[in-house]
Design a protein around this motif. Structure first.
Motif, short mmCIF file in Angstrom:
data_model
loop_
_atom_site.label_atom_id
_atom_site.label_comp_id
_atom_site.label_asym_id
_atom_site.label_seq_id
_atom_site.Cartn_x
_atom_site.Cartn_y
_atom_site.Cartn_z
N ILE A 199 0.84 -1.20 0.00
CA ILE A 199 0.00 0.00 0.00
C ILE A 199 0.88 1.25 0.00
O ILE A 199 0.63 2.21 -0.74
CB ILE A 199 -0.95 0.00 1.21
CG1 ILE A 199 -2.01 -1.10 1.04
CG2 ILE A 199 -1.61 1.36 1.40
CD1 ILE A 199 -2.91 -1.30 2.25
N GLY A 200 1.94 1.24 0.81
CA GLY A 200 2.85 2.39 0.85
C GLY A 200 3.58 2.62 -0.46
O GLY A 200 3.74 3.76 -0.91
N ALA A 203 1.18 4.00 -3.06
CA ALA A 203 0.87 5.41 -2.83
C ALA A 203 1.89 6.31 -3.51
O ALA A 203 1.58 7.45 -3.90
CB ALA A 203 0.85 5.69 -1.33
N ASN A 204 3.11 5.81 -3.69
CA ASN A 204 4.14 6.56 -4.41
C ASN A 204 4.02 6.41 -5.92
O ASN A 204 4.20 7.37 -6.67
CB ASN A 204 5.53 6.09 -3.97
CG ASN A 204 5.91 6.62 -2.60
OD1 ASN A 204 6.35 7.74 -2.46
ND2 ASN A 204 5.74 5.79 -1.57
N TYR A 206 1.22 5.08 -7.66
CA TYR A 206 -0.15 5.34 -8.13
C TYR A 206 -0.91 6.07 -7.03
O TYR A 206 -1.78 5.49 -6.35
CB TYR A 206 -0.86 4.02 -8.45
CG TYR A 206 -0.29 3.24 -9.61
CD1 TYR A 206 -0.72 3.46 -10.92
CD2 TYR A 206 0.69 2.27 -9.41
CE1 TYR A 206 -0.21 2.73 -11.98
CE2 TYR A 206 1.22 1.54 -10.46
CZ TYR A 206 0.76 1.78 -11.75
OH TYR A 206 1.27 1.05 -12.80
N PRO A 207 -0.64 7.35 -6.83
CA PRO A 207 -1.23 8.07 -5.69
C PRO A 207 -2.75 8.15 -5.71
O PRO A 207 -3.37 8.36 -4.66
CB PRO A 207 -0.59 9.45 -5.78
CG PRO A 207 -0.09 9.57 -7.18
CD PRO A 207 0.28 8.19 -7.62
N ASN A 208 -3.38 7.98 -6.87
CA ASN A 208 -4.83 8.10 -6.95
C ASN A 208 -5.55 6.75 -6.90
O ASN A 208 -6.79 6.71 -6.90
CB ASN A 208 -5.23 8.83 -8.24
CG ASN A 208 -4.71 10.27 -8.26
OD1 ASN A 208 -4.74 10.96 -7.23
ND2 ASN A 208 -4.22 10.71 -9.41
N LYS A 210 -7.20 3.45 -5.47
CA LYS A 210 -7.91 3.18 -4.22
C LYS A 210 -7.81 1.70 -3.85
O LYS A 210 -7.79 0.84 -4.71
CB LYS A 210 -9.39 3.59 -4.36
CG LYS A 210 -9.61 5.06 -4.69
CD LYS A 210 -11.09 5.38 -4.61
CE LYS A 210 -11.38 6.82 -5.05
NZ LYS A 210 -10.43 7.81 -4.55
N LYS A 424 6.41 6.50 3.42
CA LYS A 424 5.57 7.69 3.66
C LYS A 424 6.27 8.98 3.23
O LYS A 424 5.63 9.95 2.84
CB LYS A 424 5.17 7.75 5.13
CG LYS A 424 4.16 6.69 5.52
CD LYS A 424 3.89 6.68 7.03
CE LYS A 424 2.93 5.57 7.39
NZ LYS A 424 2.74 5.45 8.86
#
Length: 433
Positions: A199-200, A203-204, A206-208, A210, A424
């Protein structure tokens, strides 16, 4: 005169006898090594037993002095290796007691072992308390050295953050469109850490995107009908899983006939070991990690050619991630022991001398260069490769294609930075070619 000469001869004879006795004692010395891996249970067939198979053929070769340079000295520094093999099956509490037995009853010099992350988290403090050397050859949780500091505990393979960062980078590099993704991971340390790392990393990359389903079946569940149904309902672009061993085989055998592997891109962080037993039942187009550059994705080198040959000659199949990781641990310890012996005049080194030589060391393995960089020199980093399954009709075997390789500094957090903090923060300092 005669009496004095007699005394001289007797003294010389005593010195010679003492010298022979010392040489005999040196010749009889061995390195007694505890080896712990799954020999029974759902993790044995595709992981634990192959791991020990790799360890056995390499130990046998080293004991004969038949390793490739620089591993061509007999055993460890000229002393034969005597393995004491223990089954990891049975849970963390049992493993702590078995570890104590290895040190205190079997009098092993040190222990190489452990696959399960929960087992590693349990045995590491016990080894430290006893001030006995423990070398973790696998177990993926980053928490071992991120939550504690050790003098006597080492891990000679990278932790699971690398696997999940590499998967996310592979998806991005391959232009896979990801609007949403789902996860299925085991409900214990390895599964929870893998989930958080993926997930982390996403997020880098594919920040969009879900997160849809987030499933955590128990280790050894075996039946995944409910989970497959939940994943099929999500219409996720990608399904991520860190399942391994019998659990992973079960998910594939139950999910493939229902179309899971056609509906979503499936990315498996630790899956190369199930390719040989599944054969043509392994779906095509699955993105596969091997927890390093192992097996079908290992780099070309003389040491890999040597290992591949002796393993395949012995077992009539090629080695996958577990034997690679076992072997890189054995070679890392051999490298450290022989460096310690260079410093102490060739004597059998103590735990402390081996630990000092292993801390911050580097060595070549069949899977590439291993470097003890993180965890104050107690935690390895290494390169990794990711590929995609494709059936080869000519050889009638499942192969890996579209392989991408990622340098260690691209997919591992830097020293003195926790994995989640690194993810993060946007993975600062990552060096990707």
């Amino acid at each position: 005169m005669i009496k004095g000469k007699y005394r001289y001869i007797m003294a010389a004879g005593a010195l010679l006898a003492a010298g022979l006795a010392g040489a005999s004692a040196q010749a009889q010395q061995t390195f007694k090594v505890g080896i712990v891996t799954f020999l029974s249970g759902p993790a044995a067939e595709s992981f634990g037993v192959p791991a020990w198979n790799g360890g056995k053929v390499v130990i046998d070769a080293l004991n004969r002095g038949e390793g490739p340079a620089p591993y061509n000295k007999v055993g460890f520094g000229g002393l034969k290796i005597e393995p004491v093999v223990i089954d990891e099956n049975g849970g963390a509490t049992k493993q702590v007691q078995e570890l104590r037995n290895l040190y205190q009853r079997d009098n092993v010099d040190f222990v190489i072992g452990y696959v399960g992350s929960g087992d590693c988290l349990a045995v590491a403090p016990a080894a430290e308390e006893l001030k006995r050397l423990l070398v973790l050859y696998d177990c993926g949780t980053p928490r071992i050295f991120e939550e504690a500091k050790y003098d006597y505990v080492f891990r000679t393979a990278a932790h699971g953050t690398m696997d999940n960062v590499a998967l996310a980078r592979y998806l991005k590099n391959s232009n896979v469109k990801v609007d949403n993704f789902s996860l299925i991971n085991q409900d214990y340390a390895w599964g929870h850490d893998s989930k958080a790392d993926f997930i982390g990393a996403m997020a880098n990359m594919y920040p969009n995107a879900k997160v849809e389903a987030d499933l955590l079946p128990k280790f050894g569940a075996g039946q995944y009908g409910t989970e497959v149904s939940a994943l099929m309902r999500t219409n996720s672009s990608v399904v991520h899983s860190s399942l391994w061993g019998g659990d992973l085989q079960a998910l594939i055998l139950q999910g493939a006939p229902r179309g899971l592997f056609k509906k979503s891109v499936v990315a498996l962080s630790a899956a190369d070991h199930v390719i040989p037993p599944l054969g043509d039942k392994m779906p095509e187009g699955v993105i596969i990690g091997a927890r390093g550059a192992y097996g079908l994705m290992a780099p070309k080198s003389a040491i890999n050619d040597w290992f591949w040959k002796i393993y395949q000659d012995a077992y009539k199949t090629y080695p996958v991630q577990a034997p690679y990781r076992m072997v890189q641990s054995i070679l890392g310890v051999k490298n450290a022991i022989e460096k310690a012996m260079e410093k102490n005049g060739g004597k059998k080194p103590t735990n402390e001398e081996i630990a000092a030589a292993l801390r911050g060391s580097e060595w070549d393995s069949p899977g590439g260069r291993i470097r003890m960089v993180n965890g104050n020199g107690h935690q390895a980093i290494q390169d990794i490769a990711i590929g995609k399954t494709k059936w080869d009709a000519a050889s009638k075997s499942m192969q890996l294609v579209d392989i991408q390789r990622f340098p260690a500094e691209c997919v591992n957090p830097p020293p003195n930075m926790k994995s989640q903090d690194w993810l993060k923060a946007g993975m600062p300092g990552a060096k990707c070619n």
